[in-house]
Design an enzyme around this catalytic site. Structure first.
Site, short mmCIF file in Angstrom:
data_model
loop_
_atom_site.label_atom_id
_atom_site.label_comp_id
_atom_site.label_asym_id
_atom_site.label_seq_id
_atom_site.Cartn_x
_atom_site.Cartn_y
_atom_site.Cartn_z
N LYS A 156 33.55 48.87 52.88
CA LYS A 156 32.31 48.12 53.09
C LYS A 156 31.61 48.61 54.36
O LYS A 156 32.21 48.64 55.43
CB LYS A 156 32.59 46.63 53.19
N GLU A 209 38.72 37.66 53.56
CA GLU A 209 37.64 36.83 54.09
C GLU A 209 38.16 35.51 54.67
O GLU A 209 37.35 34.65 55.06
CB GLU A 209 36.63 36.54 52.98
#
Length: 386
Positions: free
Chosen positions: A142, A244
């Site tokens: 990412k 996350e």
């Protein structure tokens, strides 16, 4: 340098880790025979390592140029990427150039996005200089920057060709940044690799003074933890979403603080909020909350929302969390990663996410923003009416 192959589904790249290995880093970069090395770093890292690396590359590898950006989260913007692209092109960048991301997570994301965009993609090599970068951000495909509506909302996926990490670079980090890195380490232990909790509790230092051997172990364990969940999920859209953990509230705190709260510090608070929410929903015990608080404190991190942050702002930014859309979720709720116990992630179907009412999440945030001297403990929280 010790090498670990980071495998993500059908792709792989080497992660090389050593101590006092600047010469080997230059040699490894030189093997790429770049037409030009584009060393991207912030102005602080430029003075510490950037100019020296460019000089070494010029001497032993080939043409090199230093591309700098202002330090700080507020500069993690698409405009910064555009400015660096103009600098790179003016310096003679072409398709055989190599982007060298020299710095922490902010620089890594900026440089990663830059590499993905120049000529529709050129070689990217990470040379991380912070704990967060070494054990977290460089291990992700990412590459993203912030927008006015929240963190990491503009980006893409792009694979580095290699990671070259020298733990000696961590010696110049201020204690604030070392503690921030430990926030991500605690996340890895709690959410993914509970087998490291006991030793981690013994190795963590509130004063952020770490011996090289302890730091090497911390980084190696965290690299293994991240690889454990990204091996079959390179885009972190399925099992990789567990990374996350703590980031829903953590990102909101960071954004509300306008860069004044370090990433790992925000994640640490976000994990405690998540543990409280899980307890409120009947999934976790107070012991889990206590373990979170213990590890966060041992890392020298705060367990409450900083006074400089308005809880109302935090609750506002929670509505823009970047996990929205992964699962059906009513407007008055947001998807979160929650634990029932260390390493035990709650799921909605195949995803490690559950919908959490924003009202309940907001009360947990308020509880951790209690005035000094007032408890922010479990007695101030009660489950929402059925």
């Amino acid at each position: 340098m010790h090498v670990t192959a980071i495998t993500m589904e059908d792709t792989s790249f080497p992660y090389r880790l050593g101590t006092e290995c600047a010469e080997e880093i230059v040699a490894r970069l030189g093997e790429r025979a770049a037409s030009r090395y584009l060393v991207v770093c912030d102005t602080t890292v430029a003075a510490l390592y950037g100019r020296d690396l460019v000089a070494r590359l010029e001497k032993d590898a080939g043409p090199a140029v230093l591309l700098t950006h202002p330090a700080g989260e507020v500069h993690k913007r698409i405009g910064t990427v555009g400015d660096l692209a103009e600098q790179a092109l003016a310096a003679g960048a072409d398709r055989r150039s190599v982007v060298v991301a020299l710095g922490g997570g902010i620089t890594g994301n900026i440089a990663g996005l830059l590499a993905s965009l120049l000529f529709r993609g050129i070689t990217l090599v990470h040379v991380p200089t912070t704990v967060v970068a070494m054990l977290d951000s460089v291990l992700s495909l990412k590459q993203a920057v912030n927008a006015s509506f929240g963190k990491n909302l503009v980006g893409t996926f792009y694979q580095p060709a290699e990671v070259l990490a020298d733990t000696a670079m961590l010696r110049t980090l201020p204690a604030r940044e070392l503690r921030s890195g430990m926030g991500e380490v605690v996340k890895n232990a709690l959410a993914i690799r509970p087998s490291m909790i006991e030793r981690l509790a013994a190795e963590l230092r509130p004063d952020a003074r770490y011996e090289d051997a302890a730091m090497r172990w911390i980084i190696e364990e965290s690299v293994a933890a991240k690889a454990q969940v990204t091996g079959a999920d390179k885009h972190e859209r399925r099992d990789g979403l567990v990374l996350e953990y703590g980031h829903t509230t953590g990102h909101a705190i960071e954004h509300a603080a306008r860069g004044e709260v370090a990433h790992g510090a925000g994640v640490a608070i976000g994990m405690i909020v998540a543990a409280e929410v899980s307890r409120l929903l009947g999934h976790a015990s107070g012991d889990l909350v206590g373990l979170h608080r213990e590890l966060v404190a041992k890392a020298g991190l705060e367990g409450s929302v900083p006074a400089l942050v308005d809880p109302a702002d935090v609750k506002h930014w929670l509505t823009y969390d970047n996990k929205r859309g992964y699962m059906p979720c009513p407007p008055a709720a947001t998807p979160m990663v929650l634990l029932s116990a260390p390493g035990e992630v709650l799921r909605s179907g195949p995803l490690p996410l559950v919908p959490v009412p924003l009202e309940l999440l907001g009360r947990a945030v308020d509880a951790l923003a209690a005035p000094a001297g007032q408890s922010a403990g479990a007695e101030r929280l009660s489950p929402a009416p059925a």
